[in-house]
Design a protein around this motif. Sequence first.
Motif, PDB file in Angstrom:
ATOM      1  N   GLN A   1       4.715   6.075  16.651  1.00  0.00           N
ATOM      2  CA  GLN A   1       4.765   4.618  16.833  1.00  0.00           C
ATOM      3  C   GLN A   1       4.666   3.890  15.500  1.00  0.00           C
ATOM      4  N   ILE A   2       3.716   4.331  14.668  1.00  0.00           N
ATOM      5  CA  ILE A   2       3.488   3.676  13.373  1.00  0.00           C
ATOM      6  C   ILE A   2       4.732   3.793  12.497  1.00  0.00           C
ATOM      7  N   GLU A   3       5.311   4.990  12.458  1.00  0.00           N
ATOM      8  CA  GLU A   3       6.497   5.197  11.619  1.00  0.00           C
ATOM      9  C   GLU A   3       7.654   4.317  12.079  1.00  0.00           C
ATOM     10  N   LYS A   4       7.745   4.129  13.381  1.00  0.00           N
ATOM     11  CA  LYS A   4       8.821   3.307  13.936  1.00  0.00           C
ATOM     12  C   LYS A   4       8.643   1.821  13.556  1.00  0.00           C
ATOM     13  N   ALA A   5       7.384   1.382  13.522  1.00  0.00           N
ATOM     14  CA  ALA A   5       7.105  -0.031  13.235  1.00  0.00           C
ATOM     15  C   ALA A   5       7.236  -0.377  11.750  1.00  0.00           C
ATOM     16  N   LEU A   6       7.064   0.620  10.878  1.00  0.00           N
ATOM     17  CA  LEU A   6       7.115   0.355   9.428  1.00  0.00           C
ATOM     18  C   LEU A   6       8.548   0.232   8.945  1.00  0.00           C
ATOM     19  N   PRO A   7       8.791  -0.617   7.932  1.00  0.00           N
ATOM     20  CA  PRO A   7      10.152  -0.677   7.381  1.00  0.00           C
ATOM     21  C   PRO A   7      10.545   0.682   6.777  1.00  0.00           C
TER      22      PRO A   7
ATOM     23  N   ASP B   1       8.764  -7.692   0.336  1.00  0.00           N
ATOM     24  CA  ASP B   1       9.589  -6.570   0.767  1.00  0.00           C
ATOM     25  C   ASP B   1       9.111  -5.233   0.185  1.00  0.00           C
ATOM     26  N   ALA B   2       8.919  -4.244   1.066  1.00  0.00           N
ATOM     27  CA  ALA B   2       8.374  -2.950   0.649  1.00  0.00           C
ATOM     28  C   ALA B   2       9.318  -2.198  -0.290  1.00  0.00           C
ATOM     29  N   GLN B   3      10.605  -2.173   0.051  1.00  0.00           N
ATOM     30  CA  GLN B   3      11.568  -1.439  -0.771  1.00  0.00           C
ATOM     31  C   GLN B   3      11.659  -2.042  -2.183  1.00  0.00           C
ATOM     32  N   ARG B   4      11.697  -3.352  -2.248  1.00  0.00           N
ATOM     33  CA  ARG B   4      11.792  -4.036  -3.544  1.00  0.00           C
ATOM     34  C   ARG B   4      10.554  -3.738  -4.396  1.00  0.00           C
ATOM     35  N   ASN B   5       9.396  -3.738  -3.743  1.00  0.00           N
ATOM     36  CA  ASN B   5       8.148  -3.431  -4.430  1.00  0.00           C
ATOM     37  C   ASN B   5       8.163  -1.986  -4.940  1.00  0.00           C
ATOM     38  N   TYR B   6       8.555  -1.070  -4.078  1.00  0.00           N
ATOM     39  CA  TYR B   6       8.624   0.353  -4.449  1.00  0.00           C
ATOM     40  C   TYR B   6       9.593   0.566  -5.623  1.00  0.00           C
ATOM     41  N   ASP B   7      10.766  -0.032  -5.525  1.00  0.00           N
ATOM     42  CA  ASP B   7      11.776   0.156  -6.568  1.00  0.00           C
ATOM     43  C   ASP B   7      11.302  -0.387  -7.914  1.00  0.00           C
ATOM     44  N   PHE B   8      10.663  -1.536  -7.894  1.00  0.00           N
ATOM     45  CA  PHE B   8      10.227  -2.139  -9.158  1.00  0.00           C
ATOM     46  C   PHE B   8       9.183  -1.249  -9.853  1.00  0.00           C
ATOM     47  N   TYR B   9       8.166  -0.856  -9.124  1.00  0.00           N
ATOM     48  CA  TYR B   9       7.071  -0.127  -9.776  1.00  0.00           C
ATOM     49  C   TYR B   9       7.451   1.305 -10.151  1.00  0.00           C
TER      50      TYR B   9
ATOM     51  N   PRO C   1       2.565  -4.530   1.298  1.00  0.00           N
ATOM     52  CA  PRO C   1       3.815  -5.275   1.408  1.00  0.00           C
ATOM     53  C   PRO C   1       3.970  -5.854   2.821  1.00  0.00           C
ATOM     54  N   TRP C   2       3.991  -7.179   2.894  1.00  0.00           N
ATOM     55  CA  TRP C   2       4.196  -7.887   4.164  1.00  0.00           C
ATOM     56  C   TRP C   2       5.559  -8.542   4.112  1.00  0.00           C
TER      57      TRP C   2
END
Length: 312
Positions: A302-308, A17-25, A65-66
């Motif tokens: 398009q890219i921004e829409k596809a990213l979490p 998860d991208a958010q979890r990764n971002y928050d941790f670091y 993050p996948w």
Amino acid sequence: MENRILGLHHITAIAGDAQRNYDFYTKVLGLRMVKKTVNFDDPQTYHFYFGDGMGTPGSILTFFPWPRVRQGKNGTGMATGIGYSVPVGSLEFWKERFEKFNVPHGKISTKFGEDFLDFQDPDGLNLELIVPANKDERKPWETVDVKENVAIKGFHNVTLTLTNHKFTTEILTDVFGYELIGTENNLYRFRTSAVENAAVVDILEDPKAERGQNAGGTNHHVAFRVKNEETLMAFREKVIQKGLQITEKIDRDYFFSLYFREPGGVLFEIATDNPGFATDETVEELGSSLQLPDRYKDARAQIEKALPQLKQ
Ligand code: ZN
């Protein structure tokens, strides 16, 4: 000096998860997000870079993050430990902080005469905070919770797990200019004298271990640092002379890179200092908005829409 390997440049790992990764670091460890971009080969995946205030090589841990990644497994043929340098006297602070945030961690221990505290990120990636024996005068990024007297300064070392250390040792010493400076049980410590910090590579030799599986919570590759493209290409020749395959020079927008698999199975990269991270945004702005390489600029919407979504 200029034409040598200057220690570690960055390490790249796989997260869920991208958010979890971002928050941790950024929040728990107090690093700066120095670049928010996409995987250049797969623009529907983020590529996060965390480091010091400037994104100095030797401080940069990057993630793909996948969201639905399967769990990887540490084993041979991969980097299995990332060591961050922290100030003398800071390990108790970190131990308490890990307890507060439910971060799995070990006890404060010692290897090669250096105190360290091992822990895992939310994806199970193995990390250590180490008080290096040598002085580390790098200036860390500070946050409200993590001040300079305890803050992470950048990498100290990386640990590679291998079935046999011999052939990788040859690459580290003959090609990269590292020296074996000590052994402890089945752990071999190498250091380069080209730089003061992020100068250590440890090899954990484990003939019985299974091969690692590269997926969530494991490291993808280890990048070594060179000054410029001229040195990069000189190292390309040296790697070829060892009979190994290596890529052409690849433009990663923030550095130029070569990739090769060392004989022990670990994916190595060699990456340049130039041009650095303050190319498409200023030092003040680093990491504050999504940066895209030229070839994806027209597809931004398009890219921004596809990213979490990411709350910073
Ligand atoms: Zn890389």
